[in-house]
Write a protein that holds these residues in place. Structure first.
Motif, PDB file in Angstrom:
ATOM      1  N   ASP A 161       0.808  -1.217   0.000  1.00 49.60           N
ATOM      2  CA  ASP A 161       0.000   0.000   0.000  1.00 49.60           C
ATOM      3  C   ASP A 161       0.843   1.269   0.000  1.00 49.60           C
ATOM      4  OD1 ASP A 161      -2.345  -1.439  -0.083  1.00 49.60           O
ATOM      5  OD2 ASP A 161      -2.754  -1.255   2.070  1.00 49.60           O
ATOM      6  N   ASP A 162       1.962   1.284   0.728  1.00 54.80           N
ATOM      7  CA  ASP A 162       2.761   2.513   0.783  1.00 54.80           C
ATOM      8  C   ASP A 162       3.322   2.868  -0.596  1.00 54.80           C
ATOM      9  OD1 ASP A 162       4.532   0.291   0.997  1.00 54.80           O
ATOM     10  OD2 ASP A 162       6.034   1.507   2.042  1.00 54.80           O
ATOM     11  N   GLN A 163       3.674   1.861  -1.400  1.00 55.69           N
ATOM     12  CA  GLN A 163       4.151   2.138  -2.758  1.00 55.69           C
ATOM     13  C   GLN A 163       3.018   2.678  -3.623  1.00 55.69           C
ATOM     14  OE1 GLN A 163       6.200  -1.009  -4.764  1.00 55.69           O
ATOM     15  NE2 GLN A 163       7.684  -1.281  -3.126  1.00 55.69           N
ATOM     16  N   GLU A 165       0.334   4.255  -2.585  1.00 55.55           N
ATOM     17  CA  GLU A 165      -0.010   5.601  -2.118  1.00 55.55           C
ATOM     18  C   GLU A 165       0.999   6.629  -2.603  1.00 55.55           C
ATOM     19  OE1 GLU A 165      -0.373   5.193   2.134  1.00 55.55           O
ATOM     20  OE2 GLU A 165      -2.081   3.836   1.936  1.00 55.55           O
ATOM     21  N   ALA A 166       2.285   6.298  -2.567  1.00 54.47           N
ATOM     22  CA  ALA A 166       3.315   7.223  -3.040  1.00 54.47           C
ATOM     23  C   ALA A 166       3.151   7.480  -4.536  1.00 54.47           C
ATOM     24  CB  ALA A 166       4.705   6.673  -2.732  1.00 54.47           C
TER      25      ALA A 166
END
Length: 185
Positions: A161-163, A165-166
Motif C-alpha cells: 500500500d505505501d508504494q 499511495e506514493a
C-alpha cells in the motif's frame, strides 16, 4: 517512491516525499551515519547504497563518480537486472544534476529492456524515475503518463500500500502542476 521490490535499503531512510518536488525527505544525520558504516566497501549493493545516500545528501559529483563505478561493476560481475538497477540509479544522479535529457534517455532504455524481459518491478522502478525526471524538467503531462503506468504495474504486482499511495501522490502532483500550467497560459 523507492522501490522495495528492488531490494534497496534506502526505504528505511525515506521519511516521506516533498509534494512540490517529489524528492525524498531524509534525515541527513541518519544518511551520513550510514555512509560511515558502509565506508569504502566495493560490493555492488554497497556502491548502489552509497550512490543513493550521496545523491539525497546533494553530494552529486561524488554520487556520479560512484554511480559510474557501480555501472561498471554491474556490467562486469552482476546480472542484467543488477545492471539495469545501476543504470537507473546513475540516471537519477543525472536528473538531480539537471541533465534531464540524458537521464530521460537512459531511463527510457531501461524501461524498454525491463519491459522486454518481463521484469515489471524494474520497469516500474525505471518509469517512476523517468516520471520524476520529466516532472523536474517541467513535462507534467509526460510525468503523469509515467506515474499512471507505474501505478498500473504496481497494482498488477500487488505492491504494498505505501508504494501505491506514493505513486498516487505523484500522479496527483503531476496533475496539479499540469492544471496550474494550463491556468497560467
Amino acid at each position: 517512491m523507492g522501490d522495495r521490490a528492488e531490494g534497496t535499503r534506502e526505504l528505511s531512510f525515506i521519511h516521506g516525499y516533498d509534494p512540490e518536488t517529489l524528492r525524498e525527505i531524509v534525515d541527513p544525520a541518519e544518511c551520513r551515519e550510514r555512509l560511515a558504516e558502509i565506508g569504502v566497501q566495493r560490493s555492488l549493493p554497497a556502491l548502489l547504497e552509497r550512490v543513493w545516500l550521496l545523491k539525497v545528501l546533494g553530494e552529486l559529483d561524488e554520487a556520479l563518480s560512484i554511480a559510474e563505478q557501480a555501472v561498471r561493476v554491474a556490467r562486469m560481475a552482476g546480472t542484467r537486472k543488477d545492471l539495469l538497477r545501476a543504470r537507473v540509479l546513475h540516471a537519477t544522479v543525472q536528473q538531480f544534476r539537471g541533465a534531464y535529457s540524458a537521464a530521460e534517455h537512459e531511463l527510457s532504455t531501461c524501461v524498454e529492456e525491463a519491459e522486454g524481459q518481463g521484469w515489471a518491478g524494474i520497469a516500474a522502478f525505471a518509469l517512476q524515475h523517468r516520471g520524476k525526471t520529466r516532472f523536474d524538467a517541467g513535462d507534467s503531462e509526460g510525468a503523469r503518463r509515467d506515474f499512471k503506468r507505474v501505478l498500473f504495474l504496481r497494482q498488477e504486482m500487488n505492491a504494498p500500500d505505501d508504494q501505491l499511495e506514493a505513486t498516487m501522490a505523484a500522479v496527483e502532483a503531476a496533475e496539479l502542476r499540469r492544471s496550474r500550467s494550463a491556468v497560467a497560459s
